[in-house]
Design a protein around this motif. Sequence first.
Motif, PDB file in Angstrom:
ATOM      1  N   TYR A 115       0.855  -1.196   0.000  1.00 42.57           N
ATOM      2  CA  TYR A 115       0.000   0.000   0.000  1.00 42.57           C
ATOM      3  C   TYR A 115       0.886   1.239   0.000  1.00 42.57           C
ATOM      4  N   HIS A 116       1.198   1.728  -1.179  1.00 43.07           N
ATOM      5  CA  HIS A 116       2.155   2.819  -1.330  1.00 43.07           C
ATOM      6  C   HIS A 116       1.440   4.136  -1.567  1.00 43.07           C
ATOM      7  N   SER A 117       1.901   5.164  -0.849  1.00 45.57           N
ATOM      8  CA  SER A 117       1.339   6.495  -1.016  1.00 45.57           C
ATOM      9  C   SER A 117       2.318   7.532  -0.497  1.00 45.57           C
ATOM     10  N   MET A 118       2.052   8.770  -0.862  1.00 49.02           N
ATOM     11  CA  MET A 118       2.857   9.881  -0.374  1.00 49.02           C
ATOM     12  C   MET A 118       2.722   9.986   1.153  1.00 49.02           C
TER      13      MET A 118
ATOM     14  N   GLY B  79       7.780   6.648  -1.056  1.00 45.43           N
ATOM     15  CA  GLY B  79       6.398   6.195  -1.219  1.00 45.43           C
ATOM     16  C   GLY B  79       5.847   6.543  -2.586  1.00 45.43           C
ATOM     17  N   LEU B  80       6.118   7.759  -3.056  1.00 44.94           N
ATOM     18  CA  LEU B  80       5.656   8.165  -4.387  1.00 44.94           C
ATOM     19  C   LEU B  80       6.293   7.331  -5.490  1.00 44.94           C
TER      20      LEU B  80
ATOM     21  N   LYS C  39       4.718   3.903  -5.510  1.00 48.80           N
ATOM     22  CA  LYS C  39       3.373   3.971  -6.087  1.00 48.80           C
ATOM     23  C   LYS C  39       3.449   4.142  -7.605  1.00 48.80           C
TER      24      LYS C  39
ATOM     25  N   GLN D 152       4.483   0.859  -9.300  1.00 49.38           N
ATOM     26  CA  GLN D 152       3.693  -0.326  -8.955  1.00 49.38           C
ATOM     27  C   GLN D 152       3.039  -0.888 -10.214  1.00 49.38           C
TER      28      GLN D 152
ATOM     29  N   ASN E 150      -1.762  -2.793  -8.032  1.00 50.27           N
ATOM     30  CA  ASN E 150      -2.714  -1.716  -7.762  1.00 50.27           C
ATOM     31  C   ASN E 150      -4.124  -2.257  -7.523  1.00 50.27           C
TER      32      ASN E 150
END
Length: 142
Positions: A73-76, A129-130, A133, A136, A141
């Motif tokens: 679960y990748h995010s800024m 993280g960005l 994402k 990915q 996703n």
Amino acid sequence: MFSKQHLLATLVATVTMFFLGYLIWGVATVDFFEGHSINNVMKDPPLFPWIIAGNLIASFALCIIYGKWARGYHSMGGGFQFGIWVGIFVGLGVGLLWYATTEMMDLQGHLVSALLDIIYYGIVGMVIGLMFKATQTKEENA
């Protein structure tokens, strides 16, 4: 470990660490830390190839740890949170150990350095993280 995702995130994080570190500690806060240093241990000039090598190794390690921590679960925001915890570990944990055992800076210098570490690693974590994402795969996703 040596996936495209990890390697690209490592490369971008290395560049971020180098330039952000230079802006924070090499430009913006030089006068502050000169006033709070007990012993000047800075090399003049610093050995930039070794700074880059250190940033590369640190970035690679952070990317490996982040990849396991994020669990896909990748995010800024997630990267920023990860980076803040790294900054707390480095800035407050290691920084207070240095204050207790060395004669580098006074307490105010170490506390400001800790705050800067938290911000610095928060931004580096956000970049990681960005990058995770952005790289990915579509299957990841879903």
